[in-house]
Design a protein around this motif. Structure first.
Motif, PDB file in Angstrom:
ATOM      1  N   ASN A  13     -67.970  36.732  16.745  1.00 57.07           N
ATOM      2  CA  ASN A  13     -68.291  37.939  15.966  1.00 57.07           C
ATOM      3  C   ASN A  13     -68.700  38.995  16.994  1.00 57.07           C
ATOM      4  OD1 ASN A  13     -70.853  38.594  13.396  1.00 57.07           O
ATOM      5  ND2 ASN A  13     -68.873  39.548  13.686  1.00 57.07           N
ATOM      6  N   TYR A  15     -69.405  42.738  18.751  1.00 57.38           N
ATOM      7  CA  TYR A  15     -69.937  44.084  18.522  1.00 57.38           C
ATOM      8  C   TYR A  15     -70.059  44.831  19.848  1.00 57.38           C
ATOM      9  CZ  TYR A  15     -71.142  42.564  13.814  1.00 57.38           C
ATOM     10  OH  TYR A  15     -71.066  42.107  12.525  1.00 57.38           O
ATOM     11  N   ILE A  62     -77.360  48.077  12.830  1.00 52.16           N
ATOM     12  CA  ILE A  62     -75.992  47.576  12.890  1.00 52.16           C
ATOM     13  C   ILE A  62     -75.089  48.330  11.929  1.00 52.16           C
ATOM     14  CG2 ILE A  62     -77.020  45.550  11.739  1.00 52.16           C
ATOM     15  CD1 ILE A  62     -74.208  44.333  12.368  1.00 52.16           C
ATOM     16  N   MET A  72     -78.856  43.629   8.240  1.00 54.34           N
ATOM     17  CA  MET A  72     -79.178  42.545   9.155  1.00 54.34           C
ATOM     18  C   MET A  72     -77.888  41.923   9.673  1.00 54.34           C
ATOM     19  SD  MET A  72     -81.084  40.514  10.761  1.00 54.34           S
ATOM     20  CE  MET A  72     -80.973  38.868  11.466  1.00 54.34           C
ATOM     21  N   GLY A  74     -76.949  38.308  11.882  1.00 55.16           N
ATOM     22  CA  GLY A  74     -77.421  37.128  12.609  1.00 55.16           C
ATOM     23  C   GLY A  74     -76.821  37.018  14.004  1.00 55.16           C
ATOM     24  N   ASN A  75     -75.508  37.171  14.101  1.00 55.23           N
ATOM     25  CA  ASN A  75     -74.873  37.023  15.412  1.00 55.23           C
ATOM     26  C   ASN A  75     -75.323  38.125  16.369  1.00 55.23           C
ATOM     27  OD1 ASN A  75     -73.373  34.678  14.855  1.00 55.23           O
ATOM     28  ND2 ASN A  75     -71.831  35.885  13.764  1.00 55.23           N
ATOM     29  N   ASN A 149     -79.230  40.664   3.749  1.00 56.23           N
ATOM     30  CA  ASN A 149     -78.016  41.312   3.244  1.00 56.23           C
ATOM     31  C   ASN A 149     -77.384  40.360   2.218  1.00 56.23           C
ATOM     32  OD1 ASN A 149     -77.180  39.346   5.009  1.00 56.23           O
ATOM     33  ND2 ASN A 149     -75.856  40.635   6.217  1.00 56.23           N
ATOM     34  N   ASN A 182     -70.853  40.270   1.148  1.00 57.60           N
ATOM     35  CA  ASN A 182     -70.188  39.445   2.166  1.00 57.60           C
ATOM     36  C   ASN A 182     -69.775  38.139   1.491  1.00 57.60           C
ATOM     37  OD1 ASN A 182     -70.825  41.088   4.701  1.00 57.60           O
ATOM     38  ND2 ASN A 182     -72.873  40.802   3.840  1.00 57.60           N
ATOM     39  N   ALA A 208     -66.932  34.860  12.657  1.00 61.50           N
ATOM     40  CA  ALA A 208     -68.170  34.159  12.300  1.00 61.50           C
ATOM     41  C   ALA A 208     -69.149  35.151  11.716  1.00 61.50           C
ATOM     42  CB  ALA A 208     -68.789  33.515  13.546  1.00 61.50           C
ATOM     43  N   GLY A 210     -73.475  35.195  11.070  1.00 60.79           N
ATOM     44  CA  GLY A 210     -74.748  34.463  11.188  1.00 60.79           C
ATOM     45  C   GLY A 210     -75.520  34.409   9.883  1.00 60.79           C
ATOM     46  N   THR A 211     -75.681  35.577   9.243  1.00 66.75           N
ATOM     47  CA  THR A 211     -76.367  35.568   7.946  1.00 66.75           C
ATOM     48  C   THR A 211     -75.531  34.771   6.938  1.00 66.75           C
ATOM     49  OG1 THR A 211     -75.380  37.754   7.539  1.00 66.75           O
ATOM     50  CG2 THR A 211     -77.702  37.703   8.211  1.00 66.75           C
TER      51      THR A 211
HETATM   52  N1  LIG Z   1     -71.807  39.558  11.067  1.00 71.10           N
HETATM   53  C1  LIG Z   1     -73.147  39.653  10.610  1.00 71.10           C
HETATM   54  C2  LIG Z   1     -73.396  40.252   9.307  1.00 71.10           C
HETATM   55  C3  LIG Z   1     -72.988  41.690   9.202  1.00 71.10           C
HETATM   56  C4  LIG Z   1     -73.330  42.121   7.809  1.00 71.10           C
HETATM   57  C5  LIG Z   1     -72.482  43.126   7.207  1.00 71.10           C
HETATM   58  N2  LIG Z   1     -71.083  42.839   7.140  1.00 71.10           N
HETATM   59  C6  LIG Z   1     -73.063  43.591   5.879  1.00 71.10           C
HETATM   60  O1  LIG Z   1     -74.023  43.013   5.335  1.00 71.10           O
HETATM   61  O2  LIG Z   1     -72.550  44.600   5.389  1.00 71.10           O
HETATM   62  C7  LIG Z   1     -73.930  38.382  10.844  1.00 71.10           C
HETATM   63  O3  LIG Z   1     -73.644  37.702  11.830  1.00 71.10           O
HETATM   64  O4  LIG Z   1     -74.876  38.099  10.114  1.00 71.10           O
END
Ligand SMILES: N[C@H](CCC[C@H](N)C(=O)O)C(=O)O
Length: 268
Positions: A13, A15, A62, A72, A74-75, A149, A182, A208, A210-211
């Motif tokens: 994932n 960024y 983010i 939020m 996680g990754n 989230n 999500n 991937a 994380g949340t």
């Molecule tokens: N990739 C992320 C989550 C991004 C969240 C986003 N897509 C939203 O809540 O709009 C993670 O690792 O948790």
């Protein structure tokens, strides 16, 4: 104006990370959209801003690839831990990270001088409920979980059979979730670990989440499929989630990897 950025990934994932203590960013929504594009930008799932904090050691904001701001990630939280340590912003190995969904504690695991994995105290899940998705969808039922989230977890017997490109957006925009959601499709494996594929609100298919991995472990426990410590195996890597419903927190452990440093023009 040229600014420095670092591309990082956690379980695939990816960024773009900018240290706003050095380079303040005034229009992150537009930059996230532009820079995330694979052909004309840097290419990423979104943009992460690392900044100062009054309540923690650092803050994280983010932005998804479509420019929307997430509460939020996680990754990204693991990668921020690696960034602030390896770029000398702190020598702490336990870091309080302020996010839009509260303070998350990062525990850095070092390999020599470098951070190679991070455990994050993701706090407690909330609003866990079974949802009836209604007729006209591939699945009738899912589990909604808020991890700071919103997530919708759908269990299936064969996650490889899911057409993410059509099922993902159908669920992201389901009328039950006016703020979008999500989406995780999950399959419990014979050993109790979980294979999961994700469609992220605002970024689409990612390697991937994380949340999302945490939400999947919570949904597994909620629906009687869980075990205390679960590997969530995603396309880009595996995260280990420790969750007991009676405890008030979830621990997420996984890799944090730097891809490259670069510079880019901030104004067009
Ligand atoms: N990739 C992320 C989550 C991004 C969240 C986003 N897509 C939203 O809540 O709009 C993670 O690792 O948790």
């Amino acid at each position: 104006m040229k600014i420095e950025f670092t591309k990082m990934q956690g379980a695939g994932n990816d960024y773009i990370y900018v240290n706003t203590l050095k380079y303040p960013v005034s229009h992150p929504e537009a930059l996230a959209k532009e820079w995330s594009k694979p052909h004309t930008g840097i290419g990423s799932d979104g943009l992460v801003l690392i900044g100062p904090s009054e309540t923690g050691d650092f803050s994280m904001r983010i932005f998804n690839a479509d420019g929307s701001e997430a509460m939020m990630c996680g990754n990204a939280s693991r990668c921020v831990g690696k960034y602030v340590y390896e770029y000398g912003l702190t020598d702490k190995k336990e870091i309080a990270l302020e996010t839009l969904s509260g303070i998350k504690t990062l525990y850095l695991h070092l390999q020599g001088e470098n951070v190679d994995s991070v455990t994050v105290d993701m706090g407690a899940p909330c609003d866990i409920r079974t949802v009836d998705l209604g007729n006209g969808y591939l699945f009738r039922e899912g589990t909604a979980v808020n991890m700071g989230n919103p997530h919708l977890v759908i269990f299936t017997h064969d996650v490889s059979a899911i057409d993410l490109l059509s099922e993902g957006p159908a669920m992201e925009h389901h009328p039950l979730f006016p703020n979008r959601v999500n989406v995780e499709f999950a399959q419990v494996l014979p050993d109790g670990n979980v294979r999961m594929r994700v469609w992220e609100r605002g970024s689409g298919i990612t390697q991937a989440c994380g949340t999302g991995a945490c939400a999947t472990a919570v949904a597994a426990a909620f629906t009687g499929r869980g075990k205390g410590k679960t590997d969530i195996i995603m396309d880009g890597g595996t995260l280990t989630i420790e969750y007991e419903p009676q405890n008030d927190r979830i621990l997420m452990t996984g890799p944090a990897t730097k891809v490259f440093d670069g510079t880019i023009n901030m104004d067009r």
